[in-house]
Design a protein around this motif. Sequence first.
Motif, PDB file in Angstrom:
ATOM      1  N   ILE A 120       0.554 -10.141  -2.883  1.00 48.48           N
ATOM      2  CA  ILE A 120       0.403 -11.219  -1.899  1.00 48.48           C
ATOM      3  C   ILE A 120       0.133 -12.507  -2.666  1.00 48.48           C
ATOM      4  O   ILE A 120      -0.912 -12.657  -3.307  1.00 48.48           O
ATOM      5  CB  ILE A 120      -0.744 -10.936  -0.908  1.00 48.48           C
ATOM      6  N   SER A 121       1.087 -13.449  -2.612  1.00 50.78           N
ATOM      7  CA  SER A 121       0.991 -14.683  -3.407  1.00 50.78           C
ATOM      8  C   SER A 121       1.381 -15.905  -2.576  1.00 50.78           C
ATOM      9  O   SER A 121       2.458 -16.479  -2.759  1.00 50.78           O
ATOM     10  CB  SER A 121       1.902 -14.595  -4.632  1.00 50.78           C
ATOM     11  N   PRO A 168      -3.132   2.372   4.981  1.00 52.35           N
ATOM     12  CA  PRO A 168      -4.378   2.332   4.198  1.00 52.35           C
ATOM     13  C   PRO A 168      -4.226   2.700   2.730  1.00 52.35           C
ATOM     14  O   PRO A 168      -5.094   2.364   1.923  1.00 52.35           O
ATOM     15  CB  PRO A 168      -5.288   3.326   4.930  1.00 52.35           C
ATOM     16  N   LYS A 169      -3.154   3.395   2.362  1.00 47.23           N
ATOM     17  CA  LYS A 169      -2.985   3.805   0.970  1.00 47.23           C
ATOM     18  C   LYS A 169      -2.243   2.766   0.113  1.00 47.23           C
ATOM     19  O   LYS A 169      -2.015   2.975  -1.078  1.00 47.23           O
ATOM     20  CB  LYS A 169      -2.240   5.145   0.900  1.00 47.23           C
ATOM     21  N   THR A 170      -1.888   1.656   0.729  1.00 49.68           N
ATOM     22  CA  THR A 170      -1.169   0.606   0.004  1.00 49.68           C
ATOM     23  C   THR A 170      -2.024   0.041  -1.133  1.00 49.68           C
ATOM     24  O   THR A 170      -3.227  -0.165  -0.981  1.00 49.68           O
ATOM     25  CB  THR A 170      -0.789  -0.544   0.966  1.00 49.68           C
ATOM     26  N   ILE A 171      -1.391  -0.198  -2.266  1.00 50.33           N
ATOM     27  CA  ILE A 171      -2.055  -0.849  -3.406  1.00 50.33           C
ATOM     28  C   ILE A 171      -1.745  -2.343  -3.343  1.00 50.33           C
ATOM     29  O   ILE A 171      -0.598  -2.738  -3.113  1.00 50.33           O
ATOM     30  CB  ILE A 171      -1.547  -0.264  -4.739  1.00 50.33           C
ATOM     31  N   PHE A 172      -2.755  -3.173  -3.538  1.00 47.79           N
ATOM     32  CA  PHE A 172      -2.575  -4.624  -3.410  1.00 47.79           C
ATOM     33  C   PHE A 172      -2.898  -5.358  -4.711  1.00 47.79           C
ATOM     34  O   PHE A 172      -3.814  -4.973  -5.446  1.00 47.79           O
ATOM     35  CB  PHE A 172      -3.489  -5.194  -2.317  1.00 47.79           C
ATOM     36  N   THR A 173      -2.149  -6.405  -4.957  1.00 45.79           N
ATOM     37  CA  THR A 173      -2.532  -7.424  -5.937  1.00 45.79           C
ATOM     38  C   THR A 173      -2.584  -8.746  -5.182  1.00 45.79           C
ATOM     39  O   THR A 173      -1.564  -9.169  -4.625  1.00 45.79           O
ATOM     40  CB  THR A 173      -1.530  -7.542  -7.089  1.00 45.79           C
ATOM     41  N   ARG A 174      -3.756  -9.322  -5.135  1.00 50.04           N
ATOM     42  CA  ARG A 174      -3.896 -10.649  -4.524  1.00 50.04           C
ATOM     43  C   ARG A 174      -3.738 -11.701  -5.614  1.00 50.04           C
ATOM     44  O   ARG A 174      -4.461 -11.691  -6.594  1.00 50.04           O
ATOM     45  CB  ARG A 174      -5.277 -10.829  -3.899  1.00 50.04           C
ATOM     46  N   MET A 175      -2.831 -12.625  -5.412  1.00 52.92           N
ATOM     47  CA  MET A 175      -2.638 -13.700  -6.384  1.00 52.92           C
ATOM     48  C   MET A 175      -2.410 -15.018  -5.641  1.00 52.92           C
ATOM     49  O   MET A 175      -1.276 -15.470  -5.469  1.00 52.92           O
ATOM     50  CB  MET A 175      -1.461 -13.385  -7.309  1.00 52.92           C
ATOM     51  N   PRO A 176      -3.496 -15.643  -5.150  1.00 49.52           N
ATOM     52  CA  PRO A 176      -3.350 -16.941  -4.480  1.00 49.52           C
ATOM     53  C   PRO A 176      -2.766 -17.971  -5.433  1.00 49.52           C
ATOM     54  O   PRO A 176      -3.080 -17.961  -6.627  1.00 49.52           O
ATOM     55  CB  PRO A 176      -4.787 -17.299  -4.079  1.00 49.52           C
ATOM     56  N   LEU A 177      -1.904 -18.837  -4.902  1.00 49.59           N
ATOM     57  CA  LEU A 177      -1.216 -19.814  -5.737  1.00 49.59           C
ATOM     58  C   LEU A 177      -1.468 -21.236  -5.244  1.00 49.59           C
ATOM     59  O   LEU A 177      -2.068 -21.453  -4.186  1.00 49.59           O
ATOM     60  CB  LEU A 177       0.289 -19.519  -5.755  1.00 49.59           C
ATOM     61  N   ALA A 178      -1.005 -22.198  -6.014  1.00 44.89           N
ATOM     62  CA  ALA A 178      -1.107 -23.616  -5.657  1.00 44.89           C
ATOM     63  C   ALA A 178       0.001 -24.352  -6.398  1.00 44.89           C
ATOM     64  O   ALA A 178       0.639 -23.807  -7.308  1.00 44.89           O
ATOM     65  CB  ALA A 178      -2.481 -24.168  -6.049  1.00 44.89           C
ATOM     66  N   PHE A 233       6.902  -4.942  -2.931  1.00 46.19           N
ATOM     67  CA  PHE A 233       7.151  -6.026  -1.983  1.00 46.19           C
ATOM     68  C   PHE A 233       6.282  -7.221  -2.364  1.00 46.19           C
ATOM     69  O   PHE A 233       5.167  -7.051  -2.861  1.00 46.19           O
ATOM     70  CB  PHE A 233       6.808  -5.613  -0.546  1.00 46.19           C
ATOM     71  N   ILE A 234       6.799  -8.424  -2.098  1.00 46.42           N
ATOM     72  CA  ILE A 234       6.035  -9.638  -2.356  1.00 46.42           C
ATOM     73  C   ILE A 234       5.950 -10.430  -1.060  1.00 46.42           C
ATOM     74  O   ILE A 234       6.964 -10.656  -0.387  1.00 46.42           O
ATOM     75  CB  ILE A 234       6.703 -10.503  -3.449  1.00 46.42           C
ATOM     76  N   ILE A 235       4.737 -10.827  -0.713  1.00 47.47           N
ATOM     77  CA  ILE A 235       4.529 -11.668   0.465  1.00 47.47           C
ATOM     78  C   ILE A 235       4.077 -13.042  -0.022  1.00 47.47           C
ATOM     79  O   ILE A 235       3.131 -13.164  -0.803  1.00 47.47           O
ATOM     80  CB  ILE A 235       3.456 -11.092   1.397  1.00 47.47           C
ATOM     81  N   THR A 236       4.784 -14.074   0.433  1.00 45.61           N
ATOM     82  CA  THR A 236       4.375 -15.435   0.108  1.00 45.61           C
ATOM     83  C   THR A 236       4.450 -16.286   1.369  1.00 45.61           C
ATOM     84  O   THR A 236       4.924 -15.833   2.411  1.00 45.61           O
ATOM     85  CB  THR A 236       5.252 -16.034  -1.013  1.00 45.61           C
ATOM     86  N   GLY A 237       3.967 -17.513   1.279  1.00 41.01           N
ATOM     87  CA  GLY A 237       4.015 -18.383   2.443  1.00 41.01           C
ATOM     88  C   GLY A 237       3.201 -19.646   2.242  1.00 41.01           C
ATOM     89  O   GLY A 237       2.548 -19.849   1.222  1.00 41.01           O
ATOM     90  N   GLU A 238       3.267 -20.510   3.242  1.00 38.68           N
ATOM     91  CA  GLU A 238       2.502 -21.753   3.275  1.00 38.68           C
ATOM     92  C   GLU A 238       2.366 -22.168   4.735  1.00 38.68           C
ATOM     93  O   GLU A 238       2.945 -21.548   5.628  1.00 38.68           O
ATOM     94  CB  GLU A 238       3.199 -22.846   2.456  1.00 38.68           C
ATOM     95  N   GLY A 239       1.621 -23.226   4.958  1.00 37.38           N
ATOM     96  CA  GLY A 239       1.355 -23.653   6.332  1.00 37.38           C
ATOM     97  C   GLY A 239       2.594 -24.008   7.121  1.00 37.38           C
ATOM     98  O   GLY A 239       2.694 -23.719   8.302  1.00 37.38           O
ATOM     99  N   LYS A 240       3.558 -24.637   6.449  1.00 39.67           N
ATOM    100  CA  LYS A 240       4.797 -25.026   7.127  1.00 39.67           C
ATOM    101  C   LYS A 240       5.965 -24.848   6.169  1.00 39.67           C
ATOM    102  O   LYS A 240       5.985 -25.432   5.088  1.00 39.67           O
ATOM    103  CB  LYS A 240       4.719 -26.489   7.579  1.00 39.67           C
ATOM    104  N   LYS A 275       8.316 -26.233  -4.363  1.00 34.34           N
ATOM    105  CA  LYS A 275       6.987 -25.829  -3.924  1.00 34.34           C
ATOM    106  C   LYS A 275       6.760 -24.340  -4.202  1.00 34.34           C
ATOM    107  O   LYS A 275       7.659 -23.622  -4.632  1.00 34.34           O
ATOM    108  CB  LYS A 275       6.810 -26.138  -2.432  1.00 34.34           C
ATOM    109  N   VAL A 276       5.540 -23.887  -3.935  1.00 33.69           N
ATOM    110  CA  VAL A 276       5.151 -22.517  -4.272  1.00 33.69           C
ATOM    111  C   VAL A 276       6.125 -21.482  -3.714  1.00 33.69           C
ATOM    112  O   VAL A 276       6.604 -20.603  -4.444  1.00 33.69           O
ATOM    113  CB  VAL A 276       3.718 -22.228  -3.757  1.00 33.69           C
ATOM    114  N   VAL A 277       6.420 -21.563  -2.426  1.00 30.42           N
ATOM    115  CA  VAL A 277       7.276 -20.556  -1.793  1.00 30.42           C
ATOM    116  C   VAL A 277       8.644 -20.491  -2.469  1.00 30.42           C
ATOM    117  O   VAL A 277       9.167 -19.404  -2.753  1.00 30.42           O
ATOM    118  CB  VAL A 277       7.429 -20.843  -0.281  1.00 30.42           C
ATOM    119  N   SER A 278       9.230 -21.647  -2.756  1.00 35.42           N
ATOM    120  CA  SER A 278      10.564 -21.635  -3.379  1.00 35.42           C
ATOM    121  C   SER A 278      10.526 -21.029  -4.775  1.00 35.42           C
ATOM    122  O   SER A 278      11.453 -20.316  -5.185  1.00 35.42           O
ATOM    123  CB  SER A 278      11.134 -23.057  -3.437  1.00 35.42           C
TER     124      SER A 278
END
Length: 366
Positions: free
Chosen positions: A5-6, A32-42, A278-285, A294-297
């Motif tokens: 999740i980034s 519940p068995k999913t393994i996560f890596t949290r990597m907040p970006l900017a 799987f990779i999840i990314t996003g931003e406010g708009k 930007k981060v998402v691109s």
Amino acid sequence: MHVLISPDKFKGSLSASQVCEALEKGIKKRRPKTIFTRMPLADGGEGTLEVIQQLHGGTWITVDTFDPLMRPIQADYLYLADQKTAYIEMARASGLALLNDKERNPLKTSTFGTGILIADALHRGASQIILTIGGSATNDAGIGMAAALGWKFLDAKGLELAPTGENLIQIASISSVELGPCAFTVVTDVANPLAGPTGAAYVFAAQKGASATVIKQLDKGLNNIASFFGSLATEAGAGAAGGLGAGALYFFKAKIVPGSSWVMDKVHFNRALLKADFIITGEGKIDSSTWDGKVVSEVVKRCDKVFKQTILVSGTFESSANFPLFLDENDVITISSRAANSIDSLAHAAELLEQIGEEIALKYLN
């Protein structure tokens, strides 16, 4: 299943870390068995220092300085003593968020407060300063920042000028100083030159409170200071933060790096990417501007290179011609489509993202 999740921050509602937390919480309810890596970006703007600290540590240094209108405030920066490296976010001293709507006037604002933070870092022995320059309230080409470190800006009569946007046009000579050995890096997601139709004033000054007449005045000033900066004024990123990019190039011999890519390299994103399913990314708009580095691109680009599936989450989504051909717009999941209105979206963003996490788990993580 391993999920990375980034996201970037969801401006006005959640930090990037809070977005990670909400999505993970929702996915865990269903898988519940999913393994996560949290990597907040900017992208070099607000939130960048927190992202750096999460991975690299460091100490917050609080300094008495000045806001964009030269009122006394306190602001902090991140210092890694073992590396002699300071991470300074100019918006903490010279940012638009420090002013109310009526106070916004790039003729009168200055980056002097940011220069005070830099001076403190140099006094502590910093041999490397990373300057992130999003969210500025200024259009002074960095002369305020330089003035705090000893540079003087003189008019045709040899009188010293206050280092503000309105005085750029009057600069006839610059009295310079020598700094000790320190390497400067400017981190920004802006690629504009200093002056002209695509420069700092014409593109960004309106959001800082400038009228059409003021924008023309500011651009004349930027063209004047550009005569001192020479070819540096046309480099990509010179127009970032009201010309602070150009100022850093000239006064500090800085190098400018693209924000999103720099942050992702700093936190070793590619290493985490290769481990994920799987990779999840996003931003406010998500809109046409999203795809300008930007981060998402940047996340999407890196995922595509290694054939990893990307799931996009956002507060709102506007379709655009710039949307990547290899992505499906139907796979953009928005908070707004699940909220009663925009107020509800902001107030309950975490809860709605948690619900979106559940939906992702059921749709993708089988």
